[in-house]
Motif scaffolding. Structure first.
Motif, PDB file in Angstrom:
ATOM      1  N   ASP A 174       0.833  -1.208   0.000  1.00  0.00           N
ATOM      2  CA  ASP A 174       0.000   0.000   0.000  1.00  0.00           C
ATOM      3  C   ASP A 174       0.868   1.258   0.000  1.00  0.00           C
ATOM      4  N   LYS A 175       2.061   1.151   0.617  1.00  0.00           N
ATOM      5  CA  LYS A 175       2.918   2.327   0.801  1.00  0.00           C
ATOM      6  C   LYS A 175       4.003   2.439  -0.265  1.00  0.00           C
ATOM      7  N   LYS A 176       4.481   1.311  -0.757  1.00  0.00           N
ATOM      8  CA  LYS A 176       5.605   1.286  -1.696  1.00  0.00           C
ATOM      9  C   LYS A 176       5.165   0.649  -3.018  1.00  0.00           C
ATOM     10  N   LYS A 177       5.829   1.040  -4.109  1.00  0.00           N
ATOM     11  CA  LYS A 177       5.487   0.497  -5.424  1.00  0.00           C
ATOM     12  C   LYS A 177       6.217  -0.822  -5.664  1.00  0.00           C
ATOM     13  N   VAL A 178       5.900  -1.788  -4.779  1.00  0.00           N
ATOM     14  CA  VAL A 178       6.528  -3.103  -4.851  1.00  0.00           C
ATOM     15  C   VAL A 178       5.452  -4.180  -4.781  1.00  0.00           C
ATOM     16  N   ALA A 179       5.856  -5.397  -5.125  1.00  0.00           N
ATOM     17  CA  ALA A 179       5.050  -6.596  -4.931  1.00  0.00           C
ATOM     18  C   ALA A 179       5.936  -7.599  -4.202  1.00  0.00           C
ATOM     19  N   THR A 180       5.330  -8.517  -3.456  1.00  0.00           N
ATOM     20  CA  THR A 180       6.129  -9.476  -2.691  1.00  0.00           C
ATOM     21  C   THR A 180       6.123 -10.833  -3.384  1.00  0.00           C
ATOM     22  N   PRO A 181       7.290 -11.474  -3.505  1.00  0.00           N
ATOM     23  CA  PRO A 181       7.391 -12.748  -4.214  1.00  0.00           C
ATOM     24  C   PRO A 181       6.901 -13.922  -3.378  1.00  0.00           C
ATOM     25  N   ALA A 182       6.947 -15.103  -3.978  1.00  0.00           N
ATOM     26  CA  ALA A 182       6.551 -16.328  -3.285  1.00  0.00           C
ATOM     27  C   ALA A 182       7.347 -16.492  -1.991  1.00  0.00           C
ATOM     28  N   ASP A 183       6.636 -16.859  -0.931  1.00  0.00           N
ATOM     29  CA  ASP A 183       7.236 -17.182   0.367  1.00  0.00           C
ATOM     30  C   ASP A 183       7.932 -15.997   1.039  1.00  0.00           C
ATOM     31  N   TRP A 184       7.690 -14.780   0.556  1.00  0.00           N
ATOM     32  CA  TRP A 184       8.291 -13.584   1.136  1.00  0.00           C
ATOM     33  C   TRP A 184       7.893 -13.435   2.594  1.00  0.00           C
ATOM     34  N   ILE A 185       8.833 -12.951   3.413  1.00  0.00           N
ATOM     35  CA  ILE A 185       8.518 -12.526   4.771  1.00  0.00           C
ATOM     36  C   ILE A 185       9.124 -11.146   4.987  1.00  0.00           C
ATOM     37  N   GLN A 186       8.602 -10.443   5.980  1.00  0.00           N
ATOM     38  CA  GLN A 186       8.986  -9.059   6.222  1.00  0.00           C
ATOM     39  C   GLN A 186      10.507  -8.928   6.351  1.00  0.00           C
ATOM     40  N   GLY A 187      11.069  -7.945   5.634  1.00  0.00           N
ATOM     41  CA  GLY A 187      12.504  -7.698   5.663  1.00  0.00           C
ATOM     42  C   GLY A 187      13.246  -8.250   4.468  1.00  0.00           C
ATOM     43  N   GLN A 188      12.624  -9.149   3.718  1.00  0.00           N
ATOM     44  CA  GLN A 188      13.279  -9.713   2.535  1.00  0.00           C
ATOM     45  C   GLN A 188      13.087  -8.816   1.318  1.00  0.00           C
ATOM     46  N   GLU A 189      13.831  -9.140   0.239  1.00  0.00           N
ATOM     47  CA  GLU A 189      13.716  -8.375  -1.001  1.00  0.00           C
ATOM     48  C   GLU A 189      12.317  -8.474  -1.595  1.00  0.00           C
ATOM     49  N   CYS A 190      11.923  -7.416  -2.272  1.00  0.00           N
ATOM     50  CA  CYS A 190      10.634  -7.355  -2.956  1.00  0.00           C
ATOM     51  C   CYS A 190      10.869  -7.198  -4.459  1.00  0.00           C
ATOM     52  N   MET A 191       9.782  -7.242  -5.200  1.00  0.00           N
ATOM     53  CA  MET A 191       9.833  -7.015  -6.636  1.00  0.00           C
ATOM     54  C   MET A 191       9.291  -5.616  -6.949  1.00  0.00           C
ATOM     55  N   VAL A 192       9.990  -4.892  -7.795  1.00  0.00           N
ATOM     56  CA  VAL A 192       9.479  -3.599  -8.255  1.00  0.00           C
ATOM     57  C   VAL A 192       8.253  -3.866  -9.140  1.00  0.00           C
ATOM     58  N   GLN A 193       7.202  -3.115  -8.918  1.00  0.00           N
ATOM     59  CA  GLN A 193       5.999  -3.311  -9.729  1.00  0.00           C
ATOM     60  C   GLN A 193       6.286  -3.017 -11.207  1.00  0.00           C
ATOM     61  N   PRO A 194       5.703  -3.808 -12.115  1.00  0.00           N
ATOM     62  CA  PRO A 194       5.935  -3.609 -13.543  1.00  0.00           C
ATOM     63  C   PRO A 194       5.563  -2.219 -14.049  1.00  0.00           C
ATOM     64  N   SER A 195       4.636  -1.550 -13.344  1.00  0.00           N
ATOM     65  CA  SER A 195       4.193  -0.229 -13.783  1.00  0.00           C
ATOM     66  C   SER A 195       5.238   0.864 -13.550  1.00  0.00           C
ATOM     67  N   VAL A 196       6.266   0.579 -12.728  1.00  0.00           N
ATOM     68  CA  VAL A 196       7.296   1.576 -12.431  1.00  0.00           C
ATOM     69  C   VAL A 196       8.257   1.676 -13.618  1.00  0.00           C
ATOM     70  N   LYS A 197       8.441   2.901 -14.125  1.00  0.00           N
ATOM     71  CA  LYS A 197       9.313   3.117 -15.277  1.00  0.00           C
ATOM     72  C   LYS A 197      10.780   3.165 -14.837  1.00  0.00           C
ATOM     73  N   GLU A 198      11.673   2.840 -15.761  1.00  0.00           N
ATOM     74  CA  GLU A 198      13.102   2.805 -15.465  1.00  0.00           C
ATOM     75  C   GLU A 198      13.598   4.136 -14.896  1.00  0.00           C
ATOM     76  N   GLU A 199      13.109   5.235 -15.435  1.00  0.00           N
ATOM     77  CA  GLU A 199      13.584   6.542 -14.985  1.00  0.00           C
ATOM     78  C   GLU A 199      13.111   6.894 -13.569  1.00  0.00           C
ATOM     79  N   GLU A 200      12.154   6.145 -13.035  1.00  0.00           N
ATOM     80  CA  GLU A 200      11.657   6.389 -11.681  1.00  0.00           C
ATOM     81  C   GLU A 200      12.439   5.624 -10.623  1.00  0.00           C
ATOM     82  N   LEU A 201      13.218   4.640 -11.023  1.00  0.00           N
ATOM     83  CA  LEU A 201      13.836   3.725 -10.070  1.00  0.00           C
ATOM     84  C   LEU A 201      14.738   4.431  -9.058  1.00  0.00           C
ATOM     85  N   VAL A 202      15.587   5.340  -9.545  1.00  0.00           N
ATOM     86  CA  VAL A 202      16.557   5.997  -8.667  1.00  0.00           C
ATOM     87  C   VAL A 202      15.875   6.777  -7.556  1.00  0.00           C
TER      88      VAL A 202
END
Length: 217
Positions: free
Chosen positions: A166-194
Protein backbone atom coordinates in the motif's frame (compact mmCIF):
# COMPACT_ATOMS: atom_id res chain seq x y z
CA UNK A 1 -23.75 -11.86 -0.66
CA UNK A 2 -20.74 -12.38 -2.91
CA UNK A 3 -17.87 -10.11 -1.89
CA UNK A 4 -14.97 -9.32 -4.18
CA UNK A 5 -11.61 -7.88 -3.19
CA UNK A 6 -11.86 -4.12 -3.01
CA UNK A 7 -15.59 -4.14 -2.21
CA UNK A 8 -16.91 -2.16 0.72
CA UNK A 9 -17.31 -4.65 3.56
CA UNK A 10 -20.86 -4.49 4.92
CA UNK A 11 -21.46 -3.09 8.36
CA UNK A 12 -23.36 -5.22 10.86
CA UNK A 13 -24.56 -5.21 14.45
CA UNK A 14 -23.93 -8.26 16.59
CA UNK A 15 -24.00 -9.58 20.12
CA UNK A 16 -20.51 -10.71 21.17
CA UNK A 17 -18.57 -11.85 24.21
CA UNK A 18 -17.69 -8.17 24.88
CA UNK A 19 -21.28 -6.96 24.41
CA UNK A 20 -23.23 -5.59 21.48
CA UNK A 21 -21.14 -3.98 18.75
CA UNK A 22 -21.53 -1.98 15.59
CA UNK A 23 -18.77 -3.44 13.44
CA UNK A 24 -17.67 -0.14 11.86
CA UNK A 25 -17.54 1.60 15.23
CA UNK A 26 -15.68 -1.31 16.80
CA UNK A 27 -13.06 -1.36 14.02
CA UNK A 28 -12.60 2.41 14.04
CA UNK A 29 -9.47 3.35 12.08
CA UNK A 30 -7.93 -0.12 12.44
CA UNK A 31 -7.86 -3.12 10.13
CA UNK A 32 -9.84 -6.24 11.13
CA UNK A 33 -9.67 -9.97 10.60
CA UNK A 34 -13.01 -11.78 10.81
CA UNK A 35 -12.82 -15.56 10.95
CA UNK A 36 -15.70 -18.02 11.27
CA UNK A 37 -16.06 -21.36 13.06
CA UNK A 38 -18.56 -24.21 12.63
CA UNK A 39 -19.41 -24.55 16.34
CA UNK A 40 -18.27 -24.11 19.92
CA UNK A 41 -16.58 -26.96 21.78
CA UNK A 42 -15.11 -28.44 18.61
CA UNK A 43 -11.49 -29.60 18.34
CA UNK A 44 -10.04 -27.70 15.38
CA UNK A 45 -11.81 -24.47 16.34
CA UNK A 46 -10.38 -24.65 19.85
CA UNK A 47 -6.84 -24.84 18.45
CA UNK A 48 -7.52 -21.93 16.08
CA UNK A 49 -8.96 -19.53 18.64
CA UNK A 50 -6.10 -20.38 20.95
CA UNK A 51 -3.58 -19.67 18.19
CA UNK A 52 -5.12 -16.26 17.47
CA UNK A 53 -5.20 -15.40 21.18
CA UNK A 54 -1.43 -15.97 21.31
CA UNK A 55 -0.99 -13.79 18.22
CA UNK A 56 -3.06 -10.82 19.49
CA UNK A 57 0.13 -8.77 20.16
CA UNK A 58 1.32 -9.44 16.60
CA UNK A 59 -2.00 -8.33 15.15
CA UNK A 60 -1.88 -5.23 17.38
CA UNK A 61 1.56 -4.29 15.98
CA UNK A 62 -0.09 -4.17 12.56
CA UNK A 63 -3.14 -2.22 13.82
CA UNK A 64 -5.39 -5.24 13.17
CA UNK A 65 -8.29 -6.26 15.43
CA UNK A 66 -9.30 -9.96 15.42
CA UNK A 67 -12.94 -11.00 15.80
CA UNK A 68 -14.27 -14.55 15.60
CA UNK A 69 -17.73 -15.85 14.68
CA UNK A 70 -19.29 -19.13 15.75
CA UNK A 71 -22.83 -20.43 15.28
CA UNK A 72 -23.60 -20.63 18.98
CA UNK A 73 -24.67 -18.22 21.71
CA UNK A 74 -22.60 -15.76 23.72
CA UNK A 75 -23.32 -17.87 26.81
CA UNK A 76 -21.71 -20.97 25.28
CA UNK A 77 -18.89 -18.87 23.79
CA UNK A 78 -17.95 -17.70 27.28
CA UNK A 79 -17.96 -21.27 28.59
CA UNK A 80 -15.86 -22.36 25.61
CA UNK A 81 -13.27 -19.60 26.24
CA UNK A 82 -12.35 -21.41 29.48
CA UNK A 83 -11.39 -24.48 27.43
CA UNK A 84 -9.56 -22.37 24.84
CA UNK A 85 -7.46 -20.71 27.54
CA UNK A 86 -6.72 -24.05 29.18
CA UNK A 87 -5.71 -25.67 25.87
CA UNK A 88 -3.40 -22.80 24.93
CA UNK A 89 -2.14 -22.20 28.49
CA UNK A 90 -3.35 -18.62 28.13
CA UNK A 91 -3.72 -16.08 30.91
CA UNK A 92 -6.26 -14.06 28.97
CA UNK A 93 -8.49 -14.11 25.89
CA UNK A 94 -8.46 -10.64 24.39
CA UNK A 95 -10.75 -10.52 21.37
CA UNK A 96 -14.52 -10.98 20.85
CA UNK A 97 -16.52 -13.92 19.51
CA UNK A 98 -19.72 -13.09 17.64
CA UNK A 99 -22.99 -14.82 18.53
CA UNK A 100 -24.40 -16.11 15.23
CA UNK A 101 -26.69 -18.82 16.60
CA UNK A 102 -29.31 -18.01 13.94
CA UNK A 103 -26.65 -18.01 11.17
CA UNK A 104 -27.85 -14.60 9.97
CA UNK A 105 -24.38 -13.13 9.59
CA UNK A 106 -22.96 -16.36 8.16
CA UNK A 107 -25.65 -16.24 5.46
CA UNK A 108 -25.11 -12.53 4.83
CA UNK A 109 -21.37 -13.03 4.35
CA UNK A 110 -21.71 -16.33 2.44
CA UNK A 111 -19.82 -18.33 5.07
CA UNK A 112 -21.87 -21.55 5.02
CA UNK A 113 -20.42 -24.93 4.03
CA UNK A 114 -23.31 -26.86 2.44
CA UNK A 115 -21.44 -30.17 2.82
CA UNK A 116 -21.12 -29.85 6.60
CA UNK A 117 -24.43 -30.33 8.44
CA UNK A 118 -24.71 -29.92 12.20
CA UNK A 119 -26.78 -31.83 14.74
CA UNK A 120 -29.76 -29.50 14.16
CA UNK A 121 -29.73 -30.31 10.44
CA UNK A 122 -28.44 -26.87 9.48
CA UNK A 123 -25.31 -26.12 7.43
CA UNK A 124 -22.26 -25.20 9.46
CA UNK A 125 -20.01 -22.29 8.66
CA UNK A 126 -16.86 -23.03 6.73
CA UNK A 127 -13.59 -21.61 8.00
CA UNK A 128 -13.86 -18.23 6.30
CA UNK A 129 -11.30 -15.45 6.73
CA UNK A 130 -11.93 -11.83 5.78
CA UNK A 131 -9.32 -9.11 6.21
CA UNK A 132 -10.82 -5.63 6.12
CA UNK A 133 -8.66 -2.51 5.93
CA UNK A 134 -9.04 0.87 7.67
CA UNK A 135 -11.23 2.09 4.79
CA UNK A 136 -13.61 -0.86 5.40
CA UNK A 137 -12.56 -2.46 2.10
CA UNK A 138 -12.24 -6.23 1.75
CA UNK A 139 -8.55 -6.99 1.17
CA UNK A 140 -8.32 -10.77 1.65
CA UNK A 141 -10.85 -13.59 1.44
CA UNK A 142 -10.06 -17.24 2.25
CA UNK A 143 -12.45 -20.19 2.53
CA UNK A 144 -11.23 -23.38 4.19
CA UNK A 145 -13.30 -26.55 4.64
CA UNK A 146 -14.50 -27.25 8.18
CA UNK A 147 -12.01 -30.11 8.58
CA UNK A 148 -8.88 -28.00 7.86
CA UNK A 149 -7.42 -25.61 10.41
CA UNK A 150 -5.97 -22.29 9.28
CA UNK A 151 -2.41 -20.99 9.43
CA UNK A 152 -2.68 -17.58 11.10
CA UNK A 153 1.04 -16.90 10.81
CA UNK A 154 0.51 -17.02 7.03
CA UNK A 155 -2.36 -14.55 7.38
CA UNK A 156 -0.04 -12.19 9.29
CA UNK A 157 2.48 -12.57 6.44
CA UNK A 158 -0.17 -11.56 3.90
CA UNK A 159 -1.17 -8.55 6.02
CA UNK A 160 2.51 -7.52 6.13
CA UNK A 161 2.60 -7.72 2.33
CA UNK A 162 -0.60 -5.73 1.84
CA UNK A 163 0.40 -3.00 4.26
CA UNK A 164 3.84 -2.71 2.65
CA UNK A 165 2.57 -2.65 -0.93
CA UNK A 166 0.00 0.00 0.00
CA UNK A 167 2.92 2.33 0.80
CA UNK A 168 5.60 1.29 -1.70
CA UNK A 169 5.49 0.50 -5.42
CA UNK A 170 6.53 -3.10 -4.85
CA UNK A 171 5.05 -6.60 -4.93
CA UNK A 172 6.13 -9.48 -2.69
CA UNK A 173 7.39 -12.75 -4.21
CA UNK A 174 6.55 -16.33 -3.28
CA UNK A 175 7.24 -17.18 0.37
CA UNK A 176 8.29 -13.58 1.14
CA UNK A 177 8.52 -12.53 4.77
CA UNK A 178 8.99 -9.06 6.22
CA UNK A 179 12.50 -7.70 5.66
CA UNK A 180 13.28 -9.71 2.53
CA UNK A 181 13.72 -8.37 -1.00
CA UNK A 182 10.63 -7.35 -2.96
CA UNK A 183 9.83 -7.01 -6.64
CA UNK A 184 9.48 -3.60 -8.25
CA UNK A 185 6.00 -3.31 -9.73
CA UNK A 186 5.94 -3.61 -13.54
CA UNK A 187 4.19 -0.23 -13.78
CA UNK A 188 7.30 1.58 -12.43
CA UNK A 189 9.31 3.12 -15.28
CA UNK A 190 13.10 2.81 -15.46
CA UNK A 191 13.58 6.54 -14.99
CA UNK A 192 11.66 6.39 -11.68
CA UNK A 193 13.84 3.73 -10.07
CA UNK A 194 16.56 6.00 -8.67
CA UNK A 195 14.09 8.25 -6.88
CA UNK A 196 11.99 5.39 -5.47
CA UNK A 197 14.45 2.71 -4.37
CA UNK A 198 17.94 2.60 -2.82
CA UNK A 199 19.09 -0.20 -5.11
CA UNK A 200 17.52 -2.29 -7.86
CA UNK A 201 18.87 -5.57 -9.24
CA UNK A 202 17.70 -6.87 -12.61
CA UNK A 203 17.47 -10.68 -12.72
CA UNK A 204 18.87 -12.00 -16.01
CA UNK A 205 16.36 -14.29 -17.73
CA UNK A 206 16.51 -16.32 -20.98
CA UNK A 207 13.90 -14.07 -22.59
CA UNK A 208 16.19 -11.07 -22.19
CA UNK A 209 13.28 -9.08 -20.79
CA UNK A 210 14.09 -7.06 -17.68
CA UNK A 211 10.80 -7.40 -15.85
CA UNK A 212 12.08 -9.15 -12.72
CA UNK A 213 13.56 -6.32 -10.69
CA UNK A 214 14.47 -6.88 -7.04
CA UNK A 215 14.80 -4.21 -4.40
CA UNK A 216 14.86 -3.65 -0.67
CA UNK A 217 12.50 -1.24 1.10
Amino acid sequence: MALNLGDQFPNFNADTTIGKIDFYQWVGSSWAIIFSHPADFTPVCTTELSAVARLVPEFAKRNVKPIALSCDSVETHKQWITDIKAYGKLDSFDYPIIDDEKRELAVKLNMLDKDEIGAAGLPLTCRAVFVVDHNKKLRLSLLYPATTGRNFVEILRVIDSMQLTDKKKVATPADWIQGQECMVQPSVKEEELVSLFPTVTNVELPSGKQYLRKTTV
